[in-house]
Design a protein around this motif. Structure first.
Motif, PDB file in Angstrom:
ATOM      1  N   TYR A   8       0.819  -1.217   0.000  1.00 42.62           N
ATOM      2  CA  TYR A   8       0.000   0.000   0.000  1.00 42.62           C
ATOM      3  C   TYR A   8       0.845   1.255   0.000  1.00 42.62           C
ATOM      4  CZ  TYR A   8      -4.092  -2.768   1.232  1.00 42.62           C
ATOM      5  OH  TYR A   8      -5.112  -3.673   1.223  1.00 42.62           O
ATOM      6  N   THR A  10       0.065   5.906   0.082  1.00 42.84           N
ATOM      7  CA  THR A  10      -0.903   6.999   0.151  1.00 42.84           C
ATOM      8  C   THR A  10      -0.551   8.008  -0.940  1.00 42.84           C
ATOM      9  OG1 THR A  10      -1.068   6.647   2.528  1.00 42.84           O
ATOM     10  CG2 THR A  10      -1.978   8.702   1.676  1.00 42.84           C
ATOM     11  N   GLU A  76      -5.434   5.080   1.278  1.00 46.43           N
ATOM     12  CA  GLU A  76      -4.355   4.206   0.844  1.00 46.43           C
ATOM     13  C   GLU A  76      -4.851   3.379  -0.326  1.00 46.43           C
ATOM     14  OE1 GLU A  76      -3.555   1.820   4.306  1.00 46.43           O
ATOM     15  OE2 GLU A  76      -1.844   3.058   4.828  1.00 46.43           O
ATOM     16  N   VAL A  77      -3.958   3.093  -1.256  1.00 48.02           N
ATOM     17  CA  VAL A  77      -4.303   2.213  -2.369  1.00 48.02           C
ATOM     18  C   VAL A  77      -3.219   1.153  -2.509  1.00 48.02           C
ATOM     19  CG1 VAL A  77      -5.634   3.937  -3.631  1.00 48.02           C
ATOM     20  CG2 VAL A  77      -3.195   3.700  -4.077  1.00 48.02           C
ATOM     21  N   VAL A  78      -3.579   0.051  -3.132  1.00 49.04           N
ATOM     22  CA  VAL A  78      -2.620  -1.008  -3.402  1.00 49.04           C
ATOM     23  C   VAL A  78      -1.789  -0.572  -4.594  1.00 49.04           C
ATOM     24  CG1 VAL A  78      -2.314  -3.422  -4.030  1.00 49.04           C
ATOM     25  CG2 VAL A  78      -4.187  -2.765  -2.514  1.00 49.04           C
ATOM     26  N   TRP A 110       3.669   3.783   3.120  1.00 52.13           N
ATOM     27  CA  TRP A 110       3.881   2.434   2.610  1.00 52.13           C
ATOM     28  C   TRP A 110       3.586   1.412   3.691  1.00 52.13           C
ATOM     29  CZ3 TRP A 110       8.950   2.287  -0.767  1.00 52.13           C
ATOM     30  CH2 TRP A 110       8.740   3.010  -1.942  1.00 52.13           C
TER      31      TRP A 110
END
Length: 123
Positions: A8, A10, A76-78, A110
């Protein structure tokens, strides 16, 4: 047992970095990736690329609706994923701890999420 690791980040926090800071951070990743792959347990490892190209497909009113992805609500994204094969959960944790997102980028959010895969069908 197989495990998927989701890396992950941001995006907003990452975007605040200068180009030099991004380069300094990202340049530390290849040695960590190589160390992880050297275990012989990594089956797949990939960055998921530029968020601007992502799309989300959802069922809506009997049809597939396509929208920009990732989810707009998420902070947050993968940004990457890996699949490892480990004999124990502890081994999976040890290998996952080698991933750059488990070592670097605290300031940009992260992180690694480790998920056991009860069924894995290699391609």
């Amino acid at each position: 047992m197989h495990y998927v690791g989701l890396a992950y980040f941001t995006p907003d926090r990452f975007a605040e970095l200068s180009p030099e800071e991004v380069k300094a951070l990202v340049s530390q990743c290849p040695p960590l990736d190589a160390r992880m792959r050297a275990t012989g347990k990594v089956r797949v490892s990939a960055s998921l690329g530029d968020l601007d190209t992502w799309r989300t497909l959802r069922p809506r009113n009997g049809a597939t609706h396509v929208s920009d992805g990732p989810y707009a609500e998420a902070k947050e994204v993968v940004g990457g994923l890996f699949i490892i094969e480990a004999d124990t959960h502890e081994e999976a944790l040890r290998i996952s701890a080698m991933h750059p997102a488990a070592n670097l980028g605290e300031d940009v959010g992260w992180a690694v999420e480790l998920i056991p895969l009860p069924f894995y069908l290699p391609g």
